[in-house]
Design a protein around this motif. Sequence first.
Motif, mmCIF file in Angstrom:
data_model
loop_
_atom_site.group_PDB
_atom_site.id
_atom_site.type_symbol
_atom_site.label_atom_id
_atom_site.label_comp_id
_atom_site.label_asym_id
_atom_site.label_seq_id
_atom_site.Cartn_x
_atom_site.Cartn_y
_atom_site.Cartn_z
ATOM 1 N N GLU A 23 -45.729 82.334 -37.012
ATOM 2 C CA GLU A 23 -45.704 80.873 -37.131
ATOM 3 C C GLU A 23 -45.332 80.460 -38.554
ATOM 4 O OE1 GLU A 23 -48.807 77.212 -36.542
ATOM 5 O OE2 GLU A 23 -48.959 78.915 -35.163
ATOM 6 N N VAL A 24 -45.843 81.190 -39.553
ATOM 7 C CA VAL A 24 -45.481 80.913 -40.948
ATOM 8 C C VAL A 24 -43.977 81.091 -41.139
ATOM 9 C CG1 VAL A 24 -45.732 81.727 -43.330
ATOM 10 C CG2 VAL A 24 -47.757 81.449 -41.904
ATOM 11 N N LEU A 25 -43.397 82.150 -40.540
ATOM 12 C CA LEU A 25 -41.949 82.351 -40.628
ATOM 13 C C LEU A 25 -41.204 81.143 -40.074
ATOM 14 C CD1 LEU A 25 -41.326 86.059 -39.546
ATOM 15 C CD2 LEU A 25 -41.259 85.105 -41.827
ATOM 16 N N ASN A 26 -41.614 80.682 -38.906
ATOM 17 C CA ASN A 26 -40.948 79.529 -38.289
ATOM 18 C C ASN A 26 -41.109 78.269 -39.120
ATOM 19 O OD1 ASN A 26 -39.942 80.934 -36.081
ATOM 20 N ND2 ASN A 26 -41.788 80.592 -34.879
ATOM 21 N N GLU A 34 -44.770 90.022 -45.214
ATOM 22 C CA GLU A 34 -45.550 91.249 -45.147
ATOM 23 C C GLU A 34 -46.931 90.987 -45.730
ATOM 24 O OE1 GLU A 34 -45.187 95.731 -46.951
ATOM 25 O OE2 GLU A 34 -43.354 94.670 -46.402
ATOM 26 N N LEU A 35 -47.943 91.573 -45.114
ATOM 27 C CA LEU A 35 -49.321 91.394 -45.541
ATOM 28 C C LEU A 35 -50.014 92.750 -45.510
ATOM 29 C CD1 LEU A 35 -51.736 89.395 -46.133
ATOM 30 C CD2 LEU A 35 -52.132 89.456 -43.676
ATOM 31 N N GLU A 36 -50.784 93.032 -46.559
ATOM 32 C CA GLU A 36 -51.549 94.274 -46.595
ATOM 33 C C GLU A 36 -52.958 93.944 -47.063
ATOM 34 O OE1 GLU A 36 -51.406 98.760 -48.466
ATOM 35 O OE2 GLU A 36 -49.702 97.428 -48.744
ATOM 36 N N ARG A 37 -53.940 94.403 -46.276
ATOM 37 C CA ARG A 37 -55.338 94.223 -46.655
ATOM 38 C C ARG A 37 -56.194 95.230 -45.903
ATOM 39 N NH1 ARG A 37 -56.852 88.376 -43.991
ATOM 40 N NH2 ARG A 37 -56.361 88.969 -41.873
ATOM 41 N N GLU A 38 -57.178 95.730 -46.613
ATOM 42 C CA GLU A 38 -58.122 96.694 -46.045
ATOM 43 C C GLU A 38 -57.435 97.849 -45.320
ATOM 44 O OE1 GLU A 38 -60.842 94.484 -43.607
ATOM 45 O OE2 GLU A 38 -61.406 93.138 -45.248
ATOM 46 N N GLY A 39 -56.357 98.358 -45.915
ATOM 47 C CA GLY A 39 -55.663 99.498 -45.327
ATOM 48 C C GLY A 39 -54.750 99.156 -44.164
ATOM 49 N N LEU A 40 -54.705 97.906 -43.762
ATOM 50 C CA LEU A 40 -53.841 97.472 -42.667
ATOM 51 C C LEU A 40 -52.625 96.784 -43.266
ATOM 52 C CD1 LEU A 40 -53.344 96.890 -39.629
ATOM 53 C CD2 LEU A 40 -54.579 94.749 -39.978
ATOM 54 N N ARG A 41 -51.433 97.225 -42.880
ATOM 55 C CA ARG A 41 -50.193 96.637 -43.382
ATOM 56 C C ARG A 41 -49.403 96.109 -42.197
ATOM 57 N NH1 ARG A 41 -45.365 99.880 -46.377
ATOM 58 N NH2 ARG A 41 -44.059 98.077 -46.749
ATOM 59 N N VAL A 44 -43.764 91.202 -40.455
ATOM 60 C CA VAL A 44 -43.148 90.439 -39.380
ATOM 61 C C VAL A 44 -41.800 89.961 -39.907
ATOM 62 C CG1 VAL A 44 -43.354 88.438 -37.860
ATOM 63 C CG2 VAL A 44 -45.408 89.689 -38.538
ATOM 64 N N ALA A 45 -40.741 90.229 -39.156
ATOM 65 C CA ALA A 45 -39.399 89.842 -39.583
ATOM 66 C C ALA A 45 -38.628 89.302 -38.390
ATOM 67 C CB ALA A 45 -38.666 91.039 -40.179
ATOM 68 N N ARG A 46 -37.646 88.490 -38.702
ATOM 69 C CA ARG A 46 -36.762 88.001 -37.640
ATOM 70 C C ARG A 46 -35.341 88.082 -38.135
ATOM 71 N NH1 ARG A 46 -36.087 81.720 -38.033
ATOM 72 N NH2 ARG A 46 -36.908 81.405 -40.105
ATOM 73 N N MET A 128 -37.166 90.680 -49.788
ATOM 74 C CA MET A 128 -35.730 90.856 -50.007
ATOM 75 C C MET A 128 -34.990 90.561 -48.704
ATOM 76 S SD MET A 128 -35.567 91.578 -53.108
ATOM 77 C CE MET A 128 -36.442 92.311 -54.470
ATOM 78 N N ASN A 129 -34.165 89.524 -48.726
ATOM 79 C CA ASN A 129 -33.415 89.095 -47.551
ATOM 80 C C ASN A 129 -31.940 89.438 -47.741
ATOM 81 O OD1 ASN A 129 -35.542 87.362 -46.061
ATOM 82 N ND2 ASN A 129 -35.664 86.685 -48.177
ATOM 83 N N HIS A 130 -31.423 90.340 -46.918
ATOM 84 C CA HIS A 130 -30.012 90.699 -46.996
ATOM 85 C C HIS A 130 -29.186 89.566 -46.397
ATOM 86 C CE1 HIS A 130 -30.426 95.018 -48.114
ATOM 87 N NE2 HIS A 130 -31.672 94.725 -47.767
#
Length: 160
Positions: A23-26, A34-41, A44-46, A128-130
Motif C-alpha cells: 500500500e505504501v508503494l501505491n 525493503e524492511l528489516e527488523r528482528e531478523g526478518l527481511r 516488496v517491489a513492483r 535503487m530504481n533501474h
Amino acid sequence: MAKDTREKDVRGAETALIRDLAEVLNDTGLTEIELEREGLRIRVARQVVVSAAMPPALVGHSTHQPTALVSPAPTSPTEVANHPGTVKSPMVGTAYRAAEPGSANFVEIGAVVTAGQTLLIIEAMKTMNHIPAPRAGTVKAIMVENAKPVEFGEPLIIIE
C-alpha cells in the motif's frame, strides 16, 4: 498445538506487513521498499514501465516500412521536454549513470540501446530504481549529471 497457533499468528502478521508495504508503494509511487527488523527481511517491489509517447508523425504509419525522423537536436528546455524520444524521471531522487562509483556508465551519447536496457539508476529513499529504455534507439543526449538530484518528470535522456 500452541506452536502451530503462534506460527499462524506470525505468518498473519507478516502477510499484513507485506500488504501494508504494498500500500505504501501505491500511495507514494515508489517501485521498491525493503524492511528489516528482528531478523526478518521483507522486500516488496513492483515493475514500472516507463514509456515515451509516439511522435504524431508516426501514428498510423505501417510498421513494415522504416521511417526516419530527421529533426534538429533540441536546444531549449521546452524542446527537450517535448521531444518524443525524451525519457523523463518517474520519481524524485538522485540519478546515477553507473552501477557503482568507478564503473563504466550504463550509456553514453551515441550508444545504441535496446528496449528495457538500463539507462541509469535513480535512488529514492535508499532504494535503487533501474530506469529502462522505453524503446530501442540511439542515445542522442544525456541531460543529467552523475550523483545529482532529479525531479519527477525531469528529462533524463533522449533516445531516437
